[in-house]
Design an enzyme around this catalytic site. Structure first.
Site, PDB file in Angstrom:
ATOM      1  N   CYS A  43       0.864  -1.151   0.013  1.00  0.00           N
ATOM      2  CA  CYS A  43       0.034  -0.134  -0.064  1.00  0.00           C
ATOM      3  C   CYS A  43       1.020   1.237  -0.011  1.00  0.00           C
ATOM      4  O   CYS A  43       0.990   1.877  -0.911  1.00  0.00           O
ATOM      5  CB  CYS A  43      -0.994  -0.002   1.335  1.00  0.00           C
ATOM      6  SG  CYS A  43      -1.686   1.540   1.625  1.00  0.00           S
TER       7      CYS A  43
ATOM      8  N   GLU B  35      -4.885  -4.931  -3.639  1.00  0.00           N
ATOM      9  CA  GLU B  35      -4.532  -3.797  -4.365  1.00  0.00           C
ATOM     10  C   GLU B  35      -5.122  -3.717  -5.920  1.00  0.00           C
ATOM     11  O   GLU B  35      -5.912  -2.743  -6.015  1.00  0.00           O
ATOM     12  CB  GLU B  35      -3.274  -3.296  -4.348  1.00  0.00           C
ATOM     13  CG  GLU B  35      -2.589  -2.920  -3.203  1.00  0.00           C
ATOM     14  CD  GLU B  35      -3.198  -1.479  -2.530  1.00  0.00           C
ATOM     15  OE1 GLU B  35      -3.876  -0.618  -3.467  1.00  0.00           O
ATOM     16  OE2 GLU B  35      -2.850  -0.819  -1.501  1.00  0.00           O
TER      17      GLU B  35
HETATM   18  C1  LIG Z   1      -6.190   1.126  -1.645  1.00  0.00           C
HETATM   19  C2  LIG Z   1      -4.969   2.062  -1.226  1.00  0.00           C
HETATM   20  N1  LIG Z   1      -3.574   1.588  -1.166  1.00  0.00           N
HETATM   21  C3  LIG Z   1      -3.038   2.328  -0.782  1.00  0.00           C
HETATM   22  C4  LIG Z   1      -2.864   3.700  -0.460  1.00  0.00           C
HETATM   23  C5  LIG Z   1      -1.779   4.395   0.252  1.00  0.00           C
HETATM   24  O1  LIG Z   1      -2.213   4.945   1.252  1.00  0.00           O
HETATM   25  C6  LIG Z   1      -4.321   4.113  -0.550  1.00  0.00           C
HETATM   26  N2  LIG Z   1      -4.639   5.223   0.024  1.00  0.00           N
HETATM   27  N3  LIG Z   1      -5.313   3.298  -0.776  1.00  0.00           N
END
Ligand SMILES: Cc1ncc(CO)c(N)n1
Length: 221
Positions: A135, A206
């Site tokens: 992330c 993700e």
């Molecule tokens: C899904 C997702 N992954 C990573 C980030 C990074 O913080 C975010 N804001 N949202």
């Protein structure tokens, strides 16, 4: 090679499918339908609420003050910086913070956030940070790759510039260094497969999160 590079190498197909997802390419090109971006951003706000909890859990799981401070730094960046970006961008479409907080979580949001929280609850700080790594570090990489193509009237300029900016890049660099130090302390050969699996699963979730945004725009047409 630090532990992040090793994990990325070991899970390269999942990593690449995440950081080069069609959503990312269209975002960078400025051709992403606004409906896709709006759905994504609304869900991402809900994601960040759970992500803040995951970092709070990292504080709870810490055995040293140094580890606590690392998690506190990321938690602060989420609550005090990143969520403001979402509120600012959504305000342009007439959505308030209350609207965002009242929105229903999409299954992709539930799947990703609760997976990360479970990694932290069932495992230790290394498991939790392996789940968090795609992330934070992934968004920093994605934005850095997209930043050179930015121009003044790019529709997603603010989003890309924020994540490519010094503050967020610093948060990601710290997270990467911290993950490496955790691996030095806690990673054993016997654990490597499991930690890789956590990292790979987070990358796949993700990619599913980006896909949720794209699919919502398709339904709107
Ligand atoms: C899904 C997702 N992954 C990573 C980030 C990074 O913080 C975010 N804001 N949202």
């Amino acid at each position: 090679m630090d532990i992040f590079d090793r994990l990325r190498q070991a899970t390269l197909a999942d990593w690449t499918a995440y950081v080069e997802h069609p959503f990312v390419r269209e975002l960078g090109a400025g051709t992403l339908p606004q409906a896709a971006f709006r759905t994504y951003l609304e869900q991402d706000y809900l994601f960040l609420i759970q992500f803040a909890r995951a970092n709070a859990l990292a504080i709870y799981k810490s055995r040293t003050l140094a580890d606590m401070r690392e998690a506190k730094g990321t938690l602060g960046a989420i609550l005090d910086d990143e969520m403001h970006l979402h509120v600012r961008l959504c305000a342009r479409w007439g959505m308030t913070r209350d609207d965002l907080e009242r929105a229903a979580e999409h299954p992709a949001t539930v799947a990703y956030t609760r997976f990360v929280l479970d990694c932290g609850q069932s495992g230790d700080l290394l498991d939790l940070n392996a789940a968090l790594a795609p992330c934070v570090i992934g968004y920093a990489e994605i934005a850095r790759a997209l930043a050179p193509s930015l121009h003044d009237d790019h529709p997603y300029r603010e989003w890309i510039a924020d994540y490519a900016g010094e503050a967020y890049q610093g948060v990601a660099a710290r997270a990467r260094g911290h993950l490496d130090r955790l691996a030095e302390r806690y990673l054993t050969p016997a654990r490597l497969g499991q930690v890789q699996e956590i990292f790979a699963t987070a990358c796949r979730l993700e990619a599913d999160f980006w896909q949720m945004g794209l699919d919502s725009a398709r339904r709107a047409h």
